[in-house]
Design a protein around this motif. Structure first.
Motif, PDB file in Angstrom:
ATOM      1  N   LYS A   7      -9.940  -7.652 -32.224  1.00  0.00           N
ATOM      2  CA  LYS A   7     -10.938  -6.578 -32.119  1.00  0.00           C
ATOM      3  C   LYS A   7     -11.936  -6.798 -30.978  1.00  0.00           C
ATOM      4  O   LYS A   7     -12.905  -6.072 -30.864  1.00  0.00           O
ATOM      5  CB  LYS A   7     -11.706  -6.382 -33.430  1.00  0.00           C
ATOM      6  CG  LYS A   7     -10.838  -5.994 -34.614  1.00  0.00           C
ATOM      7  CD  LYS A   7     -11.666  -5.864 -35.864  1.00  0.00           C
ATOM      8  CE  LYS A   7     -10.800  -5.612 -37.069  1.00  0.00           C
ATOM      9  NZ  LYS A   7     -11.530  -5.724 -38.325  1.00  0.00           N
TER      10      LYS A   7
ATOM     11  N   LYS B 246      -9.471  -1.553 -27.591  1.00  0.00           N
ATOM     12  CA  LYS B 246     -10.309  -1.363 -28.781  1.00  0.00           C
ATOM     13  C   LYS B 246     -11.247  -2.553 -28.841  1.00  0.00           C
ATOM     14  O   LYS B 246     -10.832  -3.689 -28.617  1.00  0.00           O
ATOM     15  CB  LYS B 246      -9.419  -1.323 -30.017  1.00  0.00           C
ATOM     16  CG  LYS B 246     -10.114  -0.938 -31.311  1.00  0.00           C
ATOM     17  CD  LYS B 246      -9.046  -0.620 -32.367  1.00  0.00           C
ATOM     18  CE  LYS B 246      -9.677  -0.240 -33.687  1.00  0.00           C
ATOM     19  NZ  LYS B 246     -10.053  -1.383 -34.503  1.00  0.00           N
TER      20      LYS B 246
ATOM     21  N   GLU C 122     -18.699   4.577 -31.137  1.00  0.00           N
ATOM     22  CA  GLU C 122     -19.146   5.070 -32.441  1.00  0.00           C
ATOM     23  C   GLU C 122     -20.395   4.304 -32.859  1.00  0.00           C
ATOM     24  O   GLU C 122     -20.390   3.077 -32.916  1.00  0.00           O
ATOM     25  CB  GLU C 122     -18.067   4.880 -33.515  1.00  0.00           C
ATOM     26  CG  GLU C 122     -18.573   5.356 -34.883  1.00  0.00           C
ATOM     27  CD  GLU C 122     -17.547   5.278 -36.003  1.00  0.00           C
ATOM     28  OE1 GLU C 122     -17.805   5.882 -37.074  1.00  0.00           O
ATOM     29  OE2 GLU C 122     -16.493   4.641 -35.821  1.00  0.00           O
TER      30      GLU C 122
ATOM     31  N   HIS D 259     -22.354   3.142 -35.740  1.00  0.00           N
ATOM     32  CA  HIS D 259     -21.846   3.001 -37.105  1.00  0.00           C
ATOM     33  C   HIS D 259     -22.691   2.059 -37.961  1.00  0.00           C
ATOM     34  O   HIS D 259     -22.666   2.128 -39.174  1.00  0.00           O
ATOM     35  CB  HIS D 259     -20.401   2.449 -36.998  1.00  0.00           C
ATOM     36  CG  HIS D 259     -19.678   2.333 -38.297  1.00  0.00           C
ATOM     37  ND1 HIS D 259     -19.260   3.434 -39.024  1.00  0.00           N
ATOM     38  CD2 HIS D 259     -19.287   1.240 -38.999  1.00  0.00           C
ATOM     39  CE1 HIS D 259     -18.650   3.006 -40.114  1.00  0.00           C
ATOM     40  NE2 HIS D 259     -18.652   1.690 -40.134  1.00  0.00           N
TER      41      HIS D 259
ATOM     42  N   LYS E 191     -11.451  13.938 -32.815  1.00  0.00           N
ATOM     43  CA  LYS E 191     -10.022  13.628 -32.715  1.00  0.00           C
ATOM     44  C   LYS E 191      -9.310  14.660 -31.825  1.00  0.00           C
ATOM     45  O   LYS E 191      -8.511  14.306 -30.947  1.00  0.00           O
ATOM     46  CB  LYS E 191      -9.389  13.610 -34.115  1.00  0.00           C
ATOM     47  CG  LYS E 191      -7.887  13.326 -34.090  1.00  0.00           C
ATOM     48  CD  LYS E 191      -7.269  13.382 -35.466  1.00  0.00           C
ATOM     49  CE  LYS E 191      -5.749  13.283 -35.349  1.00  0.00           C
ATOM     50  NZ  LYS E 191      -5.053  13.337 -36.630  1.00  0.00           N
TER      51      LYS E 191
ATOM     52  N   SER F 175     -16.069   0.458 -31.571  1.00  0.00           N
ATOM     53  CA  SER F 175     -16.536   0.808 -32.909  1.00  0.00           C
ATOM     54  C   SER F 175     -16.288  -0.332 -33.874  1.00  0.00           C
ATOM     55  O   SER F 175     -15.317  -1.072 -33.733  1.00  0.00           O
ATOM     56  CB  SER F 175     -15.791   2.046 -33.422  1.00  0.00           C
ATOM     57  OG  SER F 175     -16.158   2.303 -34.764  1.00  0.00           O
ATOM     58  N   SER F 176     -17.166  -0.446 -34.885  1.00  0.00           N
ATOM     59  CA  SER F 176     -16.869  -1.343 -36.005  1.00  0.00           C
ATOM     60  C   SER F 176     -16.331  -0.505 -37.164  1.00  0.00           C
ATOM     61  O   SER F 176     -16.127  -1.005 -38.261  1.00  0.00           O
ATOM     62  CB  SER F 176     -18.130  -2.114 -36.431  1.00  0.00           C
ATOM     63  OG  SER F 176     -19.176  -1.221 -36.761  1.00  0.00           O
ATOM     64  N   GLY F 177     -16.108   0.793 -36.901  1.00  0.00           N
ATOM     65  CA  GLY F 177     -15.528   1.690 -37.903  1.00  0.00           C
ATOM     66  C   GLY F 177     -14.249   2.313 -37.351  1.00  0.00           C
ATOM     67  O   GLY F 177     -13.511   1.681 -36.595  1.00  0.00           O
ATOM     68  N   ASN F 178     -13.992   3.579 -37.710  1.00  0.00           N
ATOM     69  CA  ASN F 178     -12.773   4.230 -37.195  1.00  0.00           C
ATOM     70  C   ASN F 178     -13.017   5.706 -36.862  1.00  0.00           C
ATOM     71  O   ASN F 178     -12.155   6.545 -37.036  1.00  0.00           O
ATOM     72  CB  ASN F 178     -11.616   4.086 -38.189  1.00  0.00           C
ATOM     73  CG  ASN F 178     -11.921   4.761 -39.518  1.00  0.00           C
ATOM     74  OD1 ASN F 178     -12.987   5.377 -39.688  1.00  0.00           O
ATOM     75  ND2 ASN F 178     -11.006   4.676 -40.463  1.00  0.00           N
ATOM     76  N   TYR F 179     -14.212   6.015 -36.371  1.00  0.00           N
ATOM     77  CA  TYR F 179     -14.546   7.379 -35.926  1.00  0.00           C
ATOM     78  C   TYR F 179     -14.307   8.410 -37.034  1.00  0.00           C
ATOM     79  O   TYR F 179     -13.780   9.481 -36.799  1.00  0.00           O
ATOM     80  CB  TYR F 179     -13.745   7.757 -34.670  1.00  0.00           C
ATOM     81  CG  TYR F 179     -13.964   6.816 -33.510  1.00  0.00           C
ATOM     82  CD1 TYR F 179     -15.011   7.014 -32.617  1.00  0.00           C
ATOM     83  CD2 TYR F 179     -13.140   5.705 -33.316  1.00  0.00           C
ATOM     84  CE1 TYR F 179     -15.225   6.138 -31.556  1.00  0.00           C
ATOM     85  CE2 TYR F 179     -13.346   4.827 -32.266  1.00  0.00           C
ATOM     86  CZ  TYR F 179     -14.384   5.050 -31.382  1.00  0.00           C
ATOM     87  OH  TYR F 179     -14.594   4.184 -30.340  1.00  0.00           O
TER      88      TYR F 179
ATOM     89  N   ASP G 177      -6.678   7.692 -36.857  1.00  0.00           N
ATOM     90  CA  ASP G 177      -5.509   6.838 -37.078  1.00  0.00           C
ATOM     91  C   ASP G 177      -5.093   6.265 -35.726  1.00  0.00           C
ATOM     92  O   ASP G 177      -4.522   6.954 -34.886  1.00  0.00           O
ATOM     93  CB  ASP G 177      -4.372   7.673 -37.687  1.00  0.00           C
ATOM     94  CG  ASP G 177      -3.152   6.828 -38.036  1.00  0.00           C
ATOM     95  OD1 ASP G 177      -2.952   5.778 -37.392  1.00  0.00           O
ATOM     96  OD2 ASP G 177      -2.404   7.227 -38.948  1.00  0.00           O
ATOM     97  N   PHE G 178      -5.387   4.982 -35.505  1.00  0.00           N
ATOM     98  CA  PHE G 178      -5.114   4.371 -34.205  1.00  0.00           C
ATOM     99  C   PHE G 178      -3.619   4.311 -33.912  1.00  0.00           C
ATOM    100  O   PHE G 178      -3.200   4.425 -32.762  1.00  0.00           O
ATOM    101  CB  PHE G 178      -5.735   2.968 -34.136  1.00  0.00           C
ATOM    102  CG  PHE G 178      -7.244   2.988 -34.091  1.00  0.00           C
ATOM    103  CD1 PHE G 178      -7.920   3.313 -32.925  1.00  0.00           C
ATOM    104  CD2 PHE G 178      -7.993   2.700 -35.224  1.00  0.00           C
ATOM    105  CE1 PHE G 178      -9.306   3.354 -32.876  1.00  0.00           C
ATOM    106  CE2 PHE G 178      -9.384   2.737 -35.188  1.00  0.00           C
ATOM    107  CZ  PHE G 178     -10.042   3.065 -34.009  1.00  0.00           C
TER     108      PHE G 178
END
Length: 451
Positions: free
Chosen positions: A306, A321, A351, A353, A417, A434-438, A442-443
């Protein structure tokens, strides 16, 4: 030893549980919710609680210790029962100290870079078959767990986090390790929900430097003025050894590091990562790895999970990422990608977050953080702001904080997205921070879209 974990499912906690299980301890635990990968990893070793929730009846006098995770609340029923029975209660860092008080403790501290530096050190030691105990904040390639504890190893490498130790111990984790050898990579205000002022935050690092054992040493980044001030002001009788970013050059998108034997290609890039490498080299030399052996090993280091992780590459498109969320990390990461891909469009998506990044007062710390990007997008979820019970943050406040006229701001996951999938990414280096996923991106789906 019989040990019970209250909040066993956390990233750090479940790794400690697995490490102690491997050491032959009897482990039990509780949690109200456990997500993957913790859930599957605990289940595989027979350590997953049969039922989620808190059960005071699990707490008995014959337990040797309780380890209390940050996710538990001070009024947790199991914790209250343990206090009532007088069972020994440790925070995660307290227990790590107990396990390592007869070892040489190496602690890597700093607002940024500590996971990467710790990962580099462990990579080099592993490459040369030098066995050490460790605790690191990310899952590393080739390492089964993030925590490894033995009776026999002489050294333990600890990532020194400045966040709080437990719900009933408000001291920063890295105050409890009492290092023999320490490193301080940088100081940049973070965790505003715990350290409300910059001065209060910096004070934690002063305490850290003063906690180094007498006659020990600190390696510190001489390019960070605050680090220099804190280290030089300390009256602790320790050796103070500075390091700086080594010389490097970039040719055809490849970073070459200057070594005594000439320029050597390396897998990682970015000034901040080369600075991290210089710190890691010092620590490895303390442990007995000579310079030549360090360079041989570090040339194969691909980066911590990460952290500037290349997740897709196709023709003239590359996607990274990164966990970056604090202002200093966002700036360093964006600058690194622009330097590495100077001839491409750098498209940065950030993001907001975390508690700090969604705090209206803290936002102004982001001024200039995305300046190196050719295109910049900030995504945040008003829902996340509500969950964290923070004051509402407006798009206008974000635009003002970054001081960038062409900044694009999204608050709706579906709209973000759609926008991302509609972009022409030819000749582009895309950076997803990001420490999240927006809000649910889905990456894997995005990677397929690029190919």
């Amino acid at each position: 030893m019989r040990i019970h974990f209250i909040a066993i499912g956390g990233s750090a906690m479940h790794n400690l549980a697995l490490a102690l299980h491997a050491k032959g301890y009897q482990i039990t635990g509780s949690d109200d919710v456990i997500f993957e990968p913790s859930k599957g990893r605990l289940d595989k070793k027979g350590l997953l609680p049969e039922t989620f929730g808190w059960f005071p009846e699990k707490i008995t006098k014959d337990l040797d210790a309780i380890i209390l995770g940050m996710h538990a609340k001070p009024d947790n029923s199991e914790l209250l029962k343990a206090q009532e029975l007088g069972v020994t209660i440790y925070s995660y860092p307290e227990f790590l100290y107990e396990q390592s008080k007869h070892k040489t403790r190496v602690v890597i501290g700093g607002s940024h870079g500590k996971t990467t530096i710790t990962s580099m050190i462990l990579h080099v030691l592993s490459y040369h078959d030098i066995a050490v105990d460790y605790m690191v904040g990310a899952q590393l390639e080739g390492f089964e767990t993030m925590v490894h504890l033995t009776e026999e190893n002489d050294f333990i490498i600890l990532e020194g986090d400045e966040y709080l130790s437990s719900p009933i111990d408000r001291r920063p984790k890295f105050h409890l390790y009492k290092p023999n050898i320490a490193l301080l990579s940088g100081i940049a205000w973070d965790h505003i929900n715990v350290f409300p002022t910059y001065e209060n935050y910096v004070e934690q690092f002063q305490i850290f430097v003063d906690s180094i054992t007498k006659g020990g040493s600190i390696n510190y980044n001489e390019e960070d003025a605050e680090v220099v001030r804190v280290v030089e002001a300390s009256q602790n009788p320790i050796r103070k050894l500075s390091y700086k970013t080594p010389n490097y050059t970039i040719e055809n998108g490849e970073t070459l590091l200057e070594t005594p034997d000439g320029f050597m290609p390396i897998e990682i890039f970015g000034k901040h990562n080369l600075n991290n490498l210089a710190g890691a080299k010092w620590i490895c030399q303390h442990i007995g790895v000579d310079e030549e052996d360090f360079y041989e090993a570090i040339s194969t280091f691909k980066g911590a999970s990460k952290r500037l992780e290349k997740i897709a590459e196709h023709n003239s498109t590359v996607v990274y990422k990164d966990f970056a969320h604090s202002p200093s990390k966002v700036k360093a990461t964006t600058n690194a990608v622009k330097e590495q891909y100077a001839d491409r469009t750098v498209f940065a998506c950030l993001e907001l977050h975390t508690y700090s990044s969604l705090n209206a007062e803290f936002l102004k710390e982001y001024k200039g953080a995305l300046d190196a990007a050719d295109k910049a997008v900030v995504f945040y979820s008003p829902h996340a702001v509500q969950i964290k019970q923070l004051e509402e943050v407006s798009e206008a406040q974000i635009a003002e904080a970054f001081e960038r006229d062409d900044l694009i701001i999204y608050t709706d996951p579906a709209a973000f997205k759609k926008y991302l999938f509609s972009q022409n990414l030819d000749e582009t280096a895309l950076l997803l921070m990001s420490s999240g996923n927006y809000g649910g991106l889905d990456f894997e789906e995005f990677k397929q879209h690029i190919h």
